[in-house]
Design a protein around this motif. Structure first.
Motif, PDB file in Angstrom:
ATOM      1  N   ILE A   1      40.351 -29.296  20.308  1.00 27.77           N
ATOM      2  CA  ILE A   1      39.998 -27.872  20.314  1.00 27.77           C
ATOM      3  C   ILE A   1      38.838 -27.597  19.367  1.00 27.77           C
ATOM      4  O   ILE A   1      37.962 -26.792  19.658  1.00 27.77           O
ATOM      5  CB  ILE A   1      41.245 -27.028  19.954  1.00 27.77           C
ATOM      6  N   LEU A   2      38.842 -28.278  18.207  1.00 26.40           N
ATOM      7  CA  LEU A   2      37.740 -28.138  17.249  1.00 26.40           C
ATOM      8  C   LEU A   2      37.144 -29.528  17.008  1.00 26.40           C
ATOM      9  O   LEU A   2      37.502 -30.207  16.049  1.00 26.40           O
ATOM     10  CB  LEU A   2      38.248 -27.518  15.944  1.00 26.40           C
ATOM     11  N   PRO A   3      36.251 -29.960  17.868  1.00 27.45           N
ATOM     12  CA  PRO A   3      35.787 -31.352  17.853  1.00 27.45           C
ATOM     13  C   PRO A   3      34.623 -31.602  16.896  1.00 27.45           C
ATOM     14  O   PRO A   3      34.134 -32.730  16.827  1.00 27.45           O
ATOM     15  CB  PRO A   3      35.353 -31.570  19.306  1.00 27.45           C
ATOM     16  N   GLU A   4      34.204 -30.590  16.175  1.00 24.38           N
ATOM     17  CA  GLU A   4      32.997 -30.710  15.369  1.00 24.38           C
ATOM     18  C   GLU A   4      33.089 -31.769  14.278  1.00 24.38           C
ATOM     19  O   GLU A   4      32.108 -32.464  13.975  1.00 24.38           O
ATOM     20  CB  GLU A   4      32.696 -29.343  14.728  1.00 24.38           C
TER      21      GLU A   4
ATOM     22  N   TRP B   1      46.325 -22.926  18.374  1.00 24.57           N
ATOM     23  CA  TRP B   1      45.421 -22.118  17.573  1.00 24.57           C
ATOM     24  C   TRP B   1      46.191 -21.092  16.737  1.00 24.57           C
ATOM     25  O   TRP B   1      45.892 -20.882  15.563  1.00 24.57           O
ATOM     26  CB  TRP B   1      44.413 -21.395  18.476  1.00 24.57           C
TER      27      TRP B   1
ATOM     28  N   LEU C   1      32.536 -21.588  16.666  1.00 28.05           N
ATOM     29  CA  LEU C   1      32.545 -22.785  17.512  1.00 28.05           C
ATOM     30  C   LEU C   1      31.123 -23.353  17.532  1.00 28.05           C
ATOM     31  O   LEU C   1      30.346 -23.075  18.443  1.00 28.05           O
ATOM     32  CB  LEU C   1      33.016 -22.445  18.928  1.00 28.05           C
ATOM     33  N   PRO C   2      30.780 -24.133  16.523  1.00 27.52           N
ATOM     34  CA  PRO C   2      29.375 -24.539  16.349  1.00 27.52           C
ATOM     35  C   PRO C   2      28.986 -25.798  17.129  1.00 27.52           C
ATOM     36  O   PRO C   2      27.843 -26.244  17.020  1.00 27.52           O
ATOM     37  CB  PRO C   2      29.297 -24.802  14.845  1.00 27.52           C
ATOM     38  N   GLU C   3      29.921 -26.322  17.900  1.00 24.70           N
ATOM     39  CA  GLU C   3      29.678 -27.612  18.556  1.00 24.70           C
ATOM     40  C   GLU C   3      28.491 -27.591  19.529  1.00 24.70           C
ATOM     41  O   GLU C   3      27.749 -28.558  19.632  1.00 24.70           O
ATOM     42  CB  GLU C   3      30.950 -28.021  19.305  1.00 24.70           C
TER      43      GLU C   3
ATOM     44  N   GLU D   1      41.571 -12.768  13.186  1.00 18.36           N
ATOM     45  CA  GLU D   1      40.687 -13.542  14.074  1.00 18.36           C
ATOM     46  C   GLU D   1      40.304 -12.729  15.301  1.00 18.36           C
ATOM     47  O   GLU D   1      40.485 -13.164  16.440  1.00 18.36           O
ATOM     48  CB  GLU D   1      41.366 -14.838  14.511  1.00 18.36           C
TER      49      GLU D   1
ATOM     50  N   TRP E   1      38.013 -14.330  17.973  1.00 17.09           N
ATOM     51  CA  TRP E   1      38.722 -15.345  18.746  1.00 17.09           C
ATOM     52  C   TRP E   1      39.654 -14.702  19.766  1.00 17.09           C
ATOM     53  O   TRP E   1      39.723 -15.129  20.922  1.00 17.09           O
ATOM     54  CB  TRP E   1      39.526 -16.260  17.809  1.00 17.09           C
TER      55      TRP E   1
ATOM     56  N   ARG F   1      30.272 -20.193  23.673  1.00 17.98           N
ATOM     57  CA  ARG F   1      30.271 -21.650  23.845  1.00 17.98           C
ATOM     58  C   ARG F   1      30.127 -22.001  25.324  1.00 17.98           C
ATOM     59  O   ARG F   1      29.356 -22.892  25.696  1.00 17.98           O
ATOM     60  CB  ARG F   1      31.572 -22.256  23.301  1.00 17.98           C
TER      61      ARG F   1
END
Lengths: 368, 368, 368, 368
Positions: free
Chosen positions: A27-30, A297, D28-30, D294, D297, D306
């Motif tokens: 979910i948060l792959p960074e 989450w 979500l910076p990916e 949140e 979100w 994203r």
């Protein structure tokens, strides 16, 4: 091992918790990626690997520890194995994320802390409630003074029984629902109040619904008294029907807040035919249900694991440590002792010769 | 005295509870009518009489007891006066409704029971939760087997502090919020479970918000263990903000139910200008509030008082008696003792020489 | 007929509504008593009489009208019979309580009003929402200025389908759910806003779930525009699952309030085995349910019928009259016409030659 | 421009929506990073840049469009500028994310779609409700058959008034709350039902609370009829107090679900002193409040952005497009026309010569 890039992660276990870890990293792959999974039963780790695209599979976690590029290992195994696994991981020079509760005894907790310190690896204690968005909002408000002085924190987790059969076996789990879920409430109250010293622990517990399956308690009530005068009231159950509950309540001299992760987030829903999934331990999806969404989450699991990966990279300081886990362990032991004696137990409580926490309930006089 | 027609009632007191009694008899006027009120402060009983059309006013309740036609007296006075008043009423040959808690000590409770028995009058203990419609529905479901075997009953009452100044004075009240509102929860759990023997009592309490006004506890947590294996968890507070709370939760081996008399019945409401009345102890009617409606009815107060009038006419058997009040008294005493010692107290508990319950918290060693 | 004492009541009907009337008079017995019941099917009125201790049973209501001591008759019969029954009752010199909706056409409504006026009896329109405690609290707050100027009132009733088979038959009912339950919302908005003139009506309706059983609409949305600028939004359904819903929402320039009579009052309950009764139209008592308590009281039914009895004794003025029922009738007709044309219909709307309201939806051009 | 790596983003605007975009890309910076911001008022874009570490600042968005490495632009500007900006962006060869509603007229919408198509860039319509986790869960259940055939979808957004002053100015906004927030509900119902053709639109609207500030409607009710027989009921308000509301309800022939993003997710909280932030448009943090957590979100904003970045990389297909925006535009126009005529308007509806949607309400006869 890399000092930058995504942290490479190996997962021990292939059951309920291991699945959550694998899903959460997706979910948060960074910051991190799961590259390996180890679990003894043939077929199980393979299934997990297939589901989440994990490339390496092991049936002995010690083999996985030989992988050079893996920097961080998450332990999702019976409580009785936590200590030995942590030792092995630390000796392999890898960082440890250990699922709750930390250990079976304080001696084990001490050993886990020591070996990690000595090996220069992080021992991170996976208490997700410190990352749960709704609970973080409550703490944020408390820290802003919304409630005046907080004098009572309540936390409760209740459902109809554990995920894996080993929880029923006291030799593997060390205790029943107080051990399994009470550890959350203890850590939560302690953290919420700003980590004041815990003065005393009182517990009432019993086996009400599952006496046919376990000698462990399936319902517990725990009262903590803190040095700053505040009180924690922690309720847990494996005997509660209708789906998982996870709630906290904050009472202060100038306000109050109620946080309910399940019925308080869900979509009240009536369905004749039923549907895919409502919530953990929901007995059915027909009739009225309280389906939750983005369960991981809303518990803060991806956020927790991202945080731990960032700790490995030195970007953050662990919010939940082996020392936290050890304190929780002490409270668990004191709680079982209290349930056995009918008295509140003062901390510090360092009983000698304990094999597993629940012995202190069954035979409280055995403590030296 | 009449053997038929409406029961003629005299009220002792002119404050919050006396007003509720007068109002409740008006709501269900079929069985009884209030004909007199007695209260020492000039102006107070007159005001109540004017509000509800009560024809006779006294400043000494003993004068009121001389009225031949009055058959039933309700006591709304400080706890320390309950015993003497009951004695006087019984000796005057009139039936007694005594507000909660019954007395200061078990000796007083015994005396009240004895004198009423000897005089052939009813001693009715005004525990309204046994008449609260929402709670009756919960019990009805439990008795129909909805929850399987009930193993945990919770009851809680919380607000920001008592109605009258005498509650702050431990010599008049005998104790703080556990005495004031814990008595409800004790009676509720006992009644809900079908009156099983109470094995033990544990209490935690403290003074968190009102130490400037009282030495009494303003927050209490109480755990009852019953002989049938069930547990009662009772929480009470004078330190909770945002308006009165009154809730119960029922946990059984096959189900669960949540009953909330306030936020769970109310109309969630936002008002800029504010309005007349929201709920007991609501600090404001502006902003978000949870106004309740037909408060007396939803507590069961008119139904309770009608029931007592019918008991006087022999149409029903009292659902809540002096004996119930005495048991509650014993649990209150055991609770204070437990809070003082940090141990659960086994019942029967018959401490000698107690002046007021809270002494057992302040000085637990004084008990003989 | 007596001019004092309890009002003697005769009930026409022996089904769902008749049962509610009989039960309601029992809950508040001070002002009236049911002495007779009339219903054509052998066995039915006898059953009701047995359940509630009603002494006289008739199979032709006209026979009941010959009873001298009966002063008030309540009509619980198909809509198509309301007018003729009212005429007969009035001609017998008895007061009329007519269940909603008042009639099939405005001509019928006119006739009912006229004959009662001529005979000097009261025509009381049984709209219980004007007596519903929770809704009364909303109105009380509104009248105290809590919401500033109210610009939108919403009312909604939804369940899975009607109580009796005659509702499916448009010749007997005159329309579907808009006729059956929309009449409540129309009366509620009108009353809540202080009876301002209604300017226009728009309706959308369809048959979604019960096309196999009826040609009547089973879902309707209705928008009323009032002369004072306020809007009413009324939703009704016979196609909603999971138990009865009855809600109102009040929006003003300075506040808002939400009143929910069912889920908003109930005890959220999970039961494996099930139990006696949850709520009207609940499909089951197993799993999660929202059981209500004191259903009649929380609708205001006993209070409504007591009020009507007091009106007969001249102690109160009818809060809901034949004129109110006629206005509701006009809105119902306009609503069906609107659904048929896709336009909002301005009031006054006095279509000629209408047999039953739903004709205006099926064939809107037929209106002269 | 890069074909891999993070998508470089430029933001037009520096107000409420621009801030949300910047914050969401951080969560979500990916897949993307914001590298530039453009806004005319000196100081404003600088402030946003400082807050989020955005490196390049412009006061004319056309300057920003000259930056070679920027691949995607998000438009957060008055509705009246959307078309011209989109044209400029497309001509600069960059992908467009346009905030809702898409445009002022259908002609503008057509032009936006055309120019993007011609230039080979994506026109992505920022309807976040298609990414809102709680609403996704409702749709997932619906698609699994939980509710049988869905016949009614309701969506509502209500708060006390818009974020920026330009919304009050009909020349810049084109319409009031129906334009501002009704566009969400229209898109939601359409998407939820699987994009069936919309047959007709009916609207009721008025200006109830803000007539001193705007000629735009501040409350609207909209009924959509779909070709598959389903109905949409959309309510929106700028006149609702106590904080933002965003809810959806799903009614099917076999079930029902209620999704409430605010009060239904929040922590019911009472605070005497108040605290940092409760929820959008909350008038205070004192007293009872419903703080959310949140917020971005739970609306799905990071997930939406994203997704759009992934679309630019070809990893996903846009879930919400210019064509969707154009359909919403058509419904908006039809809605205003309907409010002006009191009739439901059939689609397709292509009025000629419209300057701004609200003209159709003010002067419905002007449509050719």
């Amino acid at each position: 091992m890399a000092a930058s890039g995504k942290v490479k992660v190996g997962i021990i276990g292939s059951g309920f918790e291991a699945d959550i870890h694998a899903a959460s990293f997706k979910i948060l792959p960074e910051e991190a990626e799961v590259v390996a999974v180890a679990s003894p039963t043939h077929g199980h780790p393979e299934a997990l690997a297939g589901k989440y695209g994990i490339q390496r599979v092991f049936h002995d976690y010690r083999e996985m520890l030989k992988e050079k590029d893996i920097e961080m290992i998450t332990i999702n195994a019976p409580n009785s194995l936590h200590c030995a696994m942590t030792r092995d991981i630390a000796l392999a020079g890898k960082h440890v994320i250990c699922e709750k509760p930390l250990a079976m005894t304080i001696e084990e907790a001490d050993e886990m802390i020591d070996v990690c310190k000595k090996q220069g690896v992080l021992l991170m204690y996976a208490e997700e409630l410190l990352f749960t968005p709704k609970y973080l909002k409550a703490k944020e408000m408390a820290d802003q003074g919304a409630f005046g002085k907080v004098y009572l924190v309540k936390q409760s987790e209740k459902h109809s029984g554990p995920h894996a059969a080993w929880f029923w076996d006291m030799d593997k789990s060390g205790g029943g629902v107080f051990m399994d879920m009470g550890c959350h409430g203890i850590a939560f109250c302690y953290w919420f109040l700003g980590r004041p010293k815990i003065k005393s622990v009182y517990c009432q517990m019993g086996t009400y619904a599952h006496a046919d399956k376990t000698k462990g308690e399936d319902n517990s009530i725990c009262i903590l008294e803190f040095e700053n005068g505040a009180v924690g009231l922690i309720e847990d159950s494996w005997a509660k029907h209708g789906g998982m509950d996870d709630t906290a309540e904050i009472y202060g001299t100038e306000g109050v807040s109620y946080a309910d992760l399940h019925m308080g987030n869900a979509l009240p829903t009536f369905s004749g035919p039923g549907y895919g999934y409502a919530v953990e331990k929901a007995p059915s999806t027909q009739g009225w249900t309280y389906p939750v969404f983005e369960e991981h989450w809303n518990y803060g699991l991806p956020q927790e694991l991202r945080h731990f990966a960032r700790c490995v990279r030195g970007k953050e300081i662990p919010r939940s440590t082996g020392e936290d886990g050890r304190l929780v362990q002490e409270v668990l032991l004191a709680g079982y002792q209290s349930a056995g004696t009918g008295r509140k137990v003062e901390l510090p409580f360092r009983p000698k010769g304990v094999k597993k926490p629940i012995d202190l309930w069954w035979n409280p006089a055995a403590v030296r």
